[in-house]
Design a protein around this motif. Structure first.
Motif, short mmCIF file in Angstrom:
data_model
loop_
_atom_site.label_atom_id
_atom_site.label_comp_id
_atom_site.label_asym_id
_atom_site.label_seq_id
_atom_site.Cartn_x
_atom_site.Cartn_y
_atom_site.Cartn_z
N PRO A 56 0.79 -0.96 -0.01
CA PRO A 56 0.14 0.16 -0.15
C PRO A 56 0.82 1.30 -0.17
CG PRO A 56 -0.02 -1.20 2.01
CD PRO A 56 0.87 -2.02 1.21
N VAL A 57 0.40 2.60 -0.60
CA VAL A 57 1.19 3.60 -0.56
C VAL A 57 0.79 4.78 0.52
CG1 VAL A 57 1.82 5.24 -2.27
CG2 VAL A 57 1.53 3.17 -3.09
N VAL A 63 -8.76 -3.09 1.70
CA VAL A 63 -8.21 -1.92 2.46
C VAL A 63 -6.90 -2.15 2.72
CG1 VAL A 63 -9.15 -2.92 4.65
CG2 VAL A 63 -8.87 -0.32 4.20
N GLY A 64 -6.01 -1.26 2.81
CA GLY A 64 -4.60 -1.41 3.09
C GLY A 64 -4.04 0.19 3.52
N ARG A 97 7.19 2.78 8.68
CA ARG A 97 7.55 1.38 8.21
C ARG A 97 6.69 0.20 8.49
NH1 ARG A 97 13.88 1.46 10.37
NH2 ARG A 97 14.56 3.05 8.86
N PHE A 98 5.61 0.28 8.80
CA PHE A 98 4.45 -0.60 9.00
C PHE A 98 3.21 -0.58 8.00
CE2 PHE A 98 6.76 -0.26 13.05
CZ PHE A 98 6.97 -1.53 13.48
N PHE A 99 2.94 -1.72 7.56
CA PHE A 99 1.67 -1.60 6.83
C PHE A 99 0.55 -2.83 6.85
CE2 PHE A 99 2.87 -5.16 3.95
CZ PHE A 99 4.20 -5.44 3.99
N LEU A 129 -5.83 -11.08 5.79
CA LEU A 129 -5.33 -9.96 6.50
C LEU A 129 -3.79 -10.12 6.51
CD1 LEU A 129 -5.57 -7.50 8.32
CD2 LEU A 129 -5.53 -8.99 10.19
N ARG A 130 -2.99 -8.98 6.11
CA ARG A 130 -1.54 -9.09 6.15
C ARG A 130 -0.96 -8.00 7.05
NH1 ARG A 130 2.36 -10.76 2.26
NH2 ARG A 130 0.33 -11.41 1.05
N LEU A 131 0.00 -8.11 7.82
CA LEU A 131 0.76 -7.11 8.59
C LEU A 131 2.31 -7.09 8.17
CD1 LEU A 131 -0.90 -8.01 11.95
CD2 LEU A 131 -1.67 -6.13 10.40
N GLY A 132 2.80 -6.23 7.92
CA GLY A 132 4.17 -6.15 7.72
C GLY A 132 4.99 -4.82 7.94
#
Lengths: 716, 159
Positions: free
Chosen positions: A165-166, A190-191, A196-198, A244-247
């Motif tokens: 995501p931007v 949604v993102g 530094r977190f997304f 769901l993705r956390l990065g």
């Protein structure tokens, strides 16, 4: 036959005419061309020059725009627009991939670099992946063992859901309706990125009713099955999926975890289960959305982590993928007695619970003389358990490990070479399975026993695979050649089954002495691109010294025709071709086609083709673009498919057909938001035709009639 | 320019090989047949038999090349499932469940090699202690290439 000649002659004429068309364009300086290409990727199938130059294997890159424009009832039906790729459909909303005529366990699907592990061997089990979660995709045609190991014999479909995501908050909500099956769907994603977190998340829900075919009745086995309102009773279904993705991302490190689940429940055509005609007292016609017996429930849960680390020096990087997948499938039907099997309790005919844990690590580094080296290890553990009163595959475990290395070298700025080597080792452990009911030992004997349908066995399989290729590009031309070896470890069903498939009316006998199936393939690609014209031709030749084939014999066991797994030498060749021409900024036209030939060279079916061979097909499309930003389009498309007389028992020859399709779309920009409307109509003339590779083909069910799909999306 | 000529050459080769690849091999792609016109065929749809008597099975099998084997299977239709290879609807008894005395018959028979037609006769004695009611009598025949054809008859076994 005449039709095939016509198509071949047309292709030939186009190809011969091509060089004269290109003449004027190839005079442009190289650098100018490059820029045009990068700025404006009008290429058919979204294959950009840079992508094609990157590796020697034949492949196509598919962006999200392509997926939106071609969105169909299921992921593979959407990707069918890529030449050489076909969907094997199960009803209206499920499908499996076929790449250059090979499917089931001969095509690997990866999601974010991890092999998607479901029940690939089962022909009535679709690909359980939400197409709305896919950001981009890539189809590699031909053996891709170097990347994916076992099973990637026909090709590799790589799906990516991990684009970054931007903004702090971005997303898309889509609603759609499909007229043929009265499908309604809602998908939201949604993102967002905070320093530094997304995070990224998505939800999709689809509900569809029994689909309509252009027929009042279906005649199968001299039995006349009348259809109410042309609906194929009990083919309705519901789907729901979430992810769901956390990065975390920094200059050197990117790491993310993703959890996703995909659930579906769908019915099978009520009047025939497999090949068996069924009459039931269930009132299927009372509602077109209810799901009665027979039906299946599928759930696929994935937990995945991906980490990339770039080292400070030398452009080296390390990536690690770890994943756990749980695939559940339950197939229910009304219990009936069969042979010596009394009427069983309950409705669970078959159940599969598969767990898969995998770990891949890969190291990339740049070496002197423009070399790029990749090396890695990969490991996987599969654990499958079965339930229900029907038997088709035994319990099994597979433990496999692999090491691989490949190198790419830029010899000149225009010429690059690559080569790679991989070693795989797999241990397959199959459990014993006995019938839950007794059968007489022999005719006239009073004794009876629980017959063993699968013998316990442990097998070690290994394979050394390789691939080498060359890419040359100059003045708008890209020439690629690749030679590679692929392999496939025999499945538990191929090694260990020994029992009756009542739905297909046959006795299937595995063969524990099967060796890993091996495939050698030589691919070439000729691509030409300039501002107006794109031409791509991808021929290939393919040889299997030991193709694993389920051979129908003239013999009977326990009252059923015996089919046994054998290995045969197989020779295949074919080609895909596509030409796209952009007349001006707002008008483009394209023609694409594919042809495939397969022959068994040994064994009892010498001279025959392979099961479910795809017939030749061609597609012509004309697209008109409009709007200030060229964000609107109207396209008309004609698809022609040839006769398929190349069959093996128990298939039926399938007549060719053509369909007329149309699509239109427009995006409206409102401040920072984009509202897009898409309309797509398939089989506009409501023609009745059969698809040779469809699950319901054998019982004479035609393909869906006219289908109009409307989709509204709101992007923020 | 040289590249272009090379490409045209490769493509020409490709299409010439495509065009020259005729289907010269003759493969058997036809099913064997269980004759519909045999007047002495037994059983026929909706036939009735009695416990203790013998079914004198008779059918004519034909194939365009060579027949394989055949199989006869009898199972109950007490719950009214259907294999429906016949459009005729026979009158069925009320639904009931099978007991341990239900009749199951399942035998395979070989056809002499190189037969393109075969008159099959099999005597099938009906045990005299089985459940009476609706049964399916299924005949399956293969050819040497592995094509199969089958016919299912609804029959009634009476007291």
């Amino acid at each position: 036959m005449a039709c095939r000649w016509l198509a071949v002659s047309c292709c030939y004429a186009v190809v011969l005419a091509m060089p004269s068309l290109c003449c004027a364009q190839s005079a442009l300086p190289d650098s100018a061309l490059r820029n045009v290409m990068l700025d404006d990727i009008f290429v058919y199938g979204q294959s950009s020059v840079e992508y094609q130059k990157d590796f020697s294997q034949t492949g196509t890159q598919i962006g999200q725009g392509f997926i939106t424009d071609n969105l169909s009832s299921s992921l593979m039906q959407t990707l069918q627009a890529v030449p050489g790729v076909k969907a094997s459909t199960i009803g209206s909303s499920q499908s499996k991939p076929i790449v250059r005529g090979l499917g089931l366990n001969r095509v690997v699907v990866t999601v974010d670099g991890v092999k998607h592990d479901g029940q690939q061997w089962a022909d009535d089990h679709g690909l359980d992946i939400d197409q709305f979660s896919v950001d981009r995709a890539e189809v590699l045609k031909g053996p891709s063992a170097l990347i994916a190991g076992s099973d990637a014999v026909g090709g590799l479909l790589r799906l990516y859901t991990n684009s970054l995501p931007v903004d702090t908050l971005e997303g898309k909500v889509s609603v759609f309706y499909r007229s043929n099956s009265d499908a309604v769907g809602l998908s939201g994603r949604v993102g967002g990125r905070y320093g530094r977190f997304f995070y990224k998340g998505g939800l999709t829900a689809v509900s569809y009713a029994d689909y309509r075919v252009p027929a009042d009745s279906i005649t199968y086995n001299s039995y006349n099955i009348r259809l109410k309102n042309g609906r194929l009773r009990n083919t309705a279904g519901n789907e729901a999926s979430a992810h769901l993705r956390l990065g975390y991302i920094s200059r050197r490190l990117r790491s993310d975890v993703k959890i996703s689940d995909s659930y579906s429940r769908s019915g099978f055509f009520a009047n025939a289960h497999g090949l068996e005609v069924r009459l039931s007292s269930i009132d299927y016609d009372s509602h077109s959305r209810d799901i009665d017996l027979p039906c299946q429930t599928v759930n696929h849960l994935t937990l995945l982590s991906h980490t990339d680390y770039r080292f400070a020096s030398g452009g080296s990087s390390l990536s690690v993928d770890a994943a756990w997948q749980n695939d559940f499938r339950r197939e229910c039907s009304e219990a009936v007695s069969h042979g010596y099997m009394p009427k069983p309790q309950g409705t669970t005919e078959r159940e599969f619970r598969k767990n898969n844990a995998s770990l891949n690590a890969m190291f990339r580094m740049r070496l002197p003389h423009a070399n790029e080296l990749q090396a890695g290890v990969s490991g996987e553990f599969q654990h499958n358990r079965i339930g229900g009163w029907g038997f088709i595959i035994p319990d099994f475990e597979v433990l496999s490990a692999a090491v691989f290395a490949s190198d790419k070298m830029d010899v000149t700025p225009h010429l690059s070479l690559n080569a790679g080597l991989r070693y795989d080792l797999s241990r397959v452990s199959i459990h014993s399975y006995r019938d839950w009911y007794k059968s007489p030992v022999g005719s006239g004997s009073p004794d009876s026993l629980y017959v063993e349908r699968s013998q316990a066995m442990d097998g070690m399989f290994n394979a050394l695979t390789w691939s080498a290729g060359v890419v040359y590009d100059n003045a708008g031309w890209i020439l690629k050649a690749n030679v590679g070896k692929g392999f496939r470890v025999p499945t538990a069903k191929e090694l260990g089954c020994n029992g009756i498939s009542y739905q297909l009316f046959r006795y299937e006998q595995g063969n524990s002495s099967l060796s890993p199936e091996v495939s050698y393939q030589l691919d070439a690609s000729v691509i030409f691109q300039n501002k107006h014209l794109t031409v791509e031709i991808d021929p290939y030749v393919n040889y299997f010294p030991n193709y694993i084939y389920l051979n129908p014999t003239p013999d009977y066991i326990e009252g059923m025709q015996l089919y046994n797994y054998t290995q045969a030498r197989v020779w295949r060749w074919g080609a895909e071709a596509q030409v796209a021409y952009s007349f001006c900024r707002f008008l483009e036209a394209s023609v694409k086609g594919e042809y495939l030939y397969a022959r068994q060279l040994s064994g009892s079916k010498k001279g025959y083709t392979l099961p479910f061979s795809t017939p030749w097909s061609a597609e012509a499309e004309c697209k008109y673009k409009f709007g200030r930003r060229m964000d609107g389009f109207v396209a008309v498309n004609v698809r022609i498919v040839g006769d398929q007389d190349e069959i093996v028992p128990p298939e039926l020859p399938t007549d060719g057909y053509w369909t007329l399709n149309a699509s239109a779309g427009k995006a409206f920009r409102i401040k920072d938001y984009v509202l897009s409307a898409n309309l797509r109509a398939e089989n506009l003339l409501n023609r009745r035709y059969y698809d040779h590779t469809s699950y319901y083909r054998l019982i004479g069910v035609p393909e869906p009639g006219i289908n109009v799909q409307a989709m509204l999306s709101f992007e923020f | 320019m040289r590249i272009r000529h090379f490409c045209v050459f490769v493509l020409s080769l490709m299409f010439v090989s495509l065009a020259s690849c005729g289907d010269s091999d003759s493969k058997d792609i036809a099913y064997p047949v269980i004759s519909d016109t045999l007047t002495t065929a037994s059983p026929v749809e909706c036939d009735r038999f009695y416990r203790g008597e013998t079914i004198h099975f008779h059918a004519l099998f034909t194939d365009n090349v060579e027949l394989g084997n055949f199989n006869i299977e009898v199972h109950n239709n007490f719950e009214h499932h259907s294999h429906g290879t016949s459009a005729t609807d026979c009158e069925l008894d009320p639904v009931k469940s099978a007991t341990s005395k239900v009749w199951v018959y399942n035998e395979s028979f070989s056809i002499p090699a190189n037969s393109a037609a075969y008159d099959a006769y099999v005597d099938i004695p009906i045990p005299d202690d089985i459940d009476t009611g609706d049964y399916h009598f299924v005949v399956r025949v293969t050819d040497a290439a592995g094509w199969q054809f089958y016919k299912a008859f609804s029959v009634k076994i009476l007291e």
